[in-house]
Design a protein around this motif. Structure first.
Motif, short mmCIF file in Angstrom:
data_model
loop_
_atom_site.label_atom_id
_atom_site.label_comp_id
_atom_site.label_asym_id
_atom_site.label_seq_id
_atom_site.Cartn_x
_atom_site.Cartn_y
_atom_site.Cartn_z
N ALA B 73 19.38 -34.15 25.83
CA ALA B 73 20.28 -33.92 26.97
C ALA B 73 21.70 -34.29 26.59
O ALA B 73 21.96 -34.95 25.60
CB ALA B 73 19.82 -34.75 28.15
N ILE B 74 22.63 -33.85 27.43
CA ILE B 74 24.03 -34.06 27.11
C ILE B 74 24.43 -35.52 27.24
O ILE B 74 25.39 -35.97 26.62
CB ILE B 74 24.93 -33.18 28.00
CG1 ILE B 74 26.34 -33.11 27.41
CG2 ILE B 74 24.94 -33.67 29.44
CD1 ILE B 74 27.16 -32.00 27.96
N ASP B 75 23.68 -36.29 28.02
CA ASP B 75 24.02 -37.70 28.15
C ASP B 75 23.92 -38.40 26.81
O ASP B 75 24.74 -39.24 26.46
CB ASP B 75 23.10 -38.38 29.17
CG ASP B 75 23.47 -37.97 30.59
OD1 ASP B 75 24.59 -37.47 30.77
OD2 ASP B 75 22.64 -38.14 31.49
N LEU B 357 27.24 -25.92 24.47
CA LEU B 357 26.38 -25.57 25.60
C LEU B 357 25.28 -24.62 25.14
O LEU B 357 24.11 -24.77 25.49
CB LEU B 357 27.25 -24.90 26.67
CG LEU B 357 26.86 -25.04 28.12
CD1 LEU B 357 26.75 -26.50 28.53
CD2 LEU B 357 27.91 -24.35 29.00
N ILE B 360 22.63 -26.51 23.47
CA ILE B 360 21.76 -27.24 24.39
C ILE B 360 20.73 -26.28 25.00
O ILE B 360 19.54 -26.60 25.09
CB ILE B 360 22.60 -27.91 25.49
CG1 ILE B 360 23.45 -29.02 24.87
CG2 ILE B 360 21.71 -28.46 26.60
CD1 ILE B 360 24.51 -29.58 25.78
N TYR B 361 21.18 -25.11 25.38
CA TYR B 361 20.25 -24.12 25.93
C TYR B 361 19.25 -23.69 24.86
O TYR B 361 18.08 -23.46 25.15
CB TYR B 361 21.02 -22.91 26.50
CG TYR B 361 21.47 -23.14 27.92
CD1 TYR B 361 20.67 -22.74 28.99
CD2 TYR B 361 22.67 -23.77 28.21
CE1 TYR B 361 21.06 -22.97 30.30
CE2 TYR B 361 23.08 -24.00 29.51
CZ TYR B 361 22.27 -23.60 30.56
OH TYR B 361 22.65 -23.84 31.85
N ALA B 462 16.43 -23.48 32.49
CA ALA B 462 17.73 -24.16 32.55
C ALA B 462 17.66 -25.57 33.13
O ALA B 462 18.26 -26.49 32.59
CB ALA B 462 18.72 -23.33 33.35
N THR B 463 16.97 -25.74 34.24
CA THR B 463 17.01 -27.04 34.91
C THR B 463 15.72 -27.83 34.70
O THR B 463 15.48 -28.82 35.39
CB THR B 463 17.22 -26.87 36.43
OG1 THR B 463 16.89 -25.55 36.80
CG2 THR B 463 18.64 -27.18 36.82
N VAL B 464 14.89 -27.41 33.76
CA VAL B 464 13.57 -28.01 33.60
C VAL B 464 13.58 -28.94 32.38
O VAL B 464 14.09 -28.57 31.32
CB VAL B 464 12.50 -26.90 33.45
CG1 VAL B 464 11.11 -27.50 33.51
CG2 VAL B 464 12.68 -25.84 34.53
#
Lengths: 487, 487
Positions: B73-75, B357, B360-361, B462-464
């Motif tokens: 994740a980006i964090d 980005l 990440i995807y 995307a949000t999973v």
């Protein structure tokens, strides 16, 4: 006693509105929060990937709103207070995760809740199923309303002089605008009644009446409660929807008093302010035929591009079906910023802001009226009525008093000349004919009537300093005086 | 060598667009800054009365963008960096006075300048008079484009499966959508050519082609450069405008490689990323017939409600004439927030954000593909192609492999059943038929063809979370396995 519910006006819907189907994708939302289901249905991006992690905004604090009404600019007002005139609020990453995600077409729930309370504070709702939805400003809301109700060839009513973009939007959609006569106090109910009684156009009766009841643009006029009631009654009789566009509603002010010593100097009480406001068409509505448009452009800032519509849920349904596939929803940044301010101020604070704002506009109104009354040529050549709301004043000119006036040239020619003369003398006023459906036609139609020699100009006192208001009034007066006296 | 200028497509304008008149009020602006003239012409409120005096925003700093591509994740990405991962910028009262006032319909000048530079970085412009305008997001831009070009009864082209709100907007406006056949690689140029060669509809040829070329919604497909060229050539031949809707364009990623050990682990270079991007239709355009829509919804945050349109100035003129009387302009808050971020990041930083980005995807794409390939039943019953852009994957099912398959029931019936079975088993995928112009009709038309037994479902990764992607793939695989094995 339970309130009745609104009537349905679905019989007035446009073909486009009747053809609109909502997407099946919306049925997915019911499963979104179900923990048992792994949700592969969403096109939402992950909020972790929003680059913003915190927002802060600084704005006038509630303590500023509670101090005396300023006599001059708001900066004085703010610095007059002892306490810190500003408050700073911040939205954290969690608030941003929600606020910057896709949202409801009609706005965030917490924003709408505040707006509903505000509406209840200032209006009487006489039917049960009314609601509110956020808009991207009144221009967008009006364009959307036209599309949900009007087909090419349909008719609507509007004031003879009105806000040009509102008129041109209707015209380009092929909607015929029938201008309703007005005087210095706005639309004349008897003339409206007469128009509809004698409707001989081949076209059907108008579907809706677009009206700016308060501090009207461009005439500055404000409808009395009696006229509002009469107009609403006629709308009921002829089954016409009323769209009240009210950007200046809360900028109502005491009538202009020429003698400075007689002007009220004490702070206005909230109860006094509320009582002084004209009854909205919304408050008169018993059947859900009024669609009210509120704007924040003159109240907070134009670039919010955020306002709201108040109407029956039956109408809002169609409104939102279109809004969802046009703007989707108003900007989340705008909603967050305005909501933070609303939350800090509360209903009471926001109401005080409105009242204070109207006081500030009143001060400018008084300055420009004092100066114009002093500077304009006396006699019947020029007529001036002090406005009681908004930001516009108008100067009416009876051309027949001009030496060498030639009616054959047409009023429009004189209007053009005068516009340029004003400019040469260093002051800009906007010609009245620019606010008609068709600038060239209006005066032509009136060629043989008394009014053929009447023109007017609109001025705005909103962004002009006191000194400039006085100097501008002098230039207007001098320019008109010269015209009158050139033999 | 000087570039040629664009062609005019004014012959394609809708009646509404041809009827639109701009307001005379706009001619006033020339006098606004003239110090010799006292300007009573403005409906602008005084910026002194805007309650906001300062805005601050905190977002990822440029140093974060320059660190290694995150594996998770980006964090993690942000915290990996040694330096402060965030930067805080602030806009003072002066910036707010300008930013919150009425503004250009097409957006602030400084915002548009940044966007123009960005466009030049990623596209080749082959004609001289191209321009950009800010939109309130692609949904609004598409609705506006439809209105400026299409009258009721006109025809357009769209991919057989496409974004439902885009289709329904056209349909409710009375615009006929002719679906263009596609395979797992998107629109098939030969089929498009065939359609147009054999155009036997009573209607005129389509005015425009609405297409999502990259990471298509819902199929996840991405058009090859060859197909793009072929499609553009056909559009030139039949004089059709191309509207490329590209929310996922910058989320292009390396092709899926099954063997984990063969996947590139090194950081992608910017030059590599840029070279890997498919050629936009904009870059192929020599005559100004391409209208490109860019969105920030998947790139920064959906609630920005801010994007841009790239097109010839001739087309932008009509676009802005409508936008000025609908949304007036995109939210000033949104423009300020995005511009501050752009300014801090610079062109280089923003390009790196896009590349990161997409990385990440890609990670999520790899996780869901690994899991699906492991879990889906083998054989020809289920087909799965790994996407190379965006956020969607599709699972194609050949119903003829089902025991007791009854073609008479129709594919739609099986699709409904399977949708519900997936839900019962705790996973939600969206039925493919929901993305057609008319869900019930599509499969009916194909009843007698081979494809009548083909259905598909769309999933978004995307949000999973990674864990949920794996668990979800397992549930899908198990559910399909059960169906196949129930005798």
């Amino acid at each position: 006693m339970a309130l009745p519910s609104s009537k349905s006006f679905d019989n007035k819907l446009s073909l486009e509105s009747r053809c609109r189907k909502t997407s099946l994708l919306e049925t997915l939302n019911q499963h979104f929060d179900n923990e048992k289901i792994i949700f592969f249905g969403s096109g939402l991006p992950s909020p972790d990937l929003f680059p913003w992690k915190e927002l802060k905004s600084k704005f006038y604090s509630k303590s500023v709103l509670n101090t005396s009404k300023p006599e001059a600019a708001i900066d004085d007002w703010a610095t007059k207070t002892n306490s810190n005139p500003f408050v700073e609020v911040h939205s954290d990453a969690k608030a941003l995760s929600a606020g910057l995600q896709y949202g409801n077409a009609g706005g965030r729930g917490d924003f709408l809740e505040f707006v509903k309370e505000h509406v209840k504070l200032f209006h009487e709702l006489n039917y049960s199923d009314w609601g509110v939805a956020a808009t991207a400003g009144t221009t967008q809301a009006w364009e959307t309303i036209l599309r949900i109700f009007c087909d090419r060839g349909d008719s609507i009513l509007a004031e003879t002089f009105s806000y040009p973009p509102s008129l041109s939007t209707a015209q380009s959609q092929g909607v015929h605008i029938h201008p309703v006569p007005m005087d210095e106090n706005g639309v004349i109910p008897q003339k409206l009644q007469h128009m509809l009684e004698n409707w001989q156009h081949q076209r059907k009766l108008p579907k809706l009446f677009y009206i700016i009841p308060t501090g009207q643009n461009p005439t500055g006029s404000t409808l009395s409660n009696e006229r509002r009631k009469a107009i609403y009654k006629i709308a009921e009789e002829y089954d016409i929807l009323i769209v009240e566009d009210e950007p200046y509603y809360f900028l109502q002010m005491e009538s202009y008093i020429k003698a400075k010593s007689n002007r009220k100097r004490h702070d206005q009480l909230m109860s006094e302010y509320k009582r002084s406001l004209k009854k909205s068409f919304l408050s008169l509505d018993v059947s859900g035929r009024v669609i009210r448009l509120d704007s924040l452009s003159k109240i907070l800032a134009p670039a919010c591009r955020l306002g709201w519509i108040v109407a029956s849920e039956k109408i809002l349904l169609h409104y939102l079906n279109l809004q969802a596939v046009s703007i989707q929803a108003p900007s989340g940044f705008s909603q967050m910023m305005v909501l933070e301010l609303f939350k800090r101020w509360g209903q009471d604070g926001y109401a005080r802001w409105l009242m204070q704002l109207s006081g500030i506009y009143r001060n400018s109104r008084d300055v420009v009226c004092d100066a114009l009354i002093e500077r304009l040529p006396s006699g019947n050549f020029v007529q001036f009525t002090a406005p009681t709301a908004g930001m516009f004043f108008t100067i009416h000119i009876n051309l027949s008093y001009l030496p060498h006036f030639d009616p054959e040239l047409g009023a429009k020619t004189y209007e053009d000349r005068l516009y340029n003369k004003f400019l040469e003398d260093g002051v800009l006023l906007v010609p009245g004919s620019w606010f008609t459906c068709s600038p060239d036609v209006l005066y032509e139609e009136k060629k043989d009537t008394f009014q053929s020699c009447q023109i007017f100009f609109r001025g705005s006192f909103a962004t002009v300093s006191f000194h400039q208001l006085e100097e501008g009034a002098k230039r207007i007066g001098d320019c008109l005086g010269k015209m009158l006296n050139t033999a």
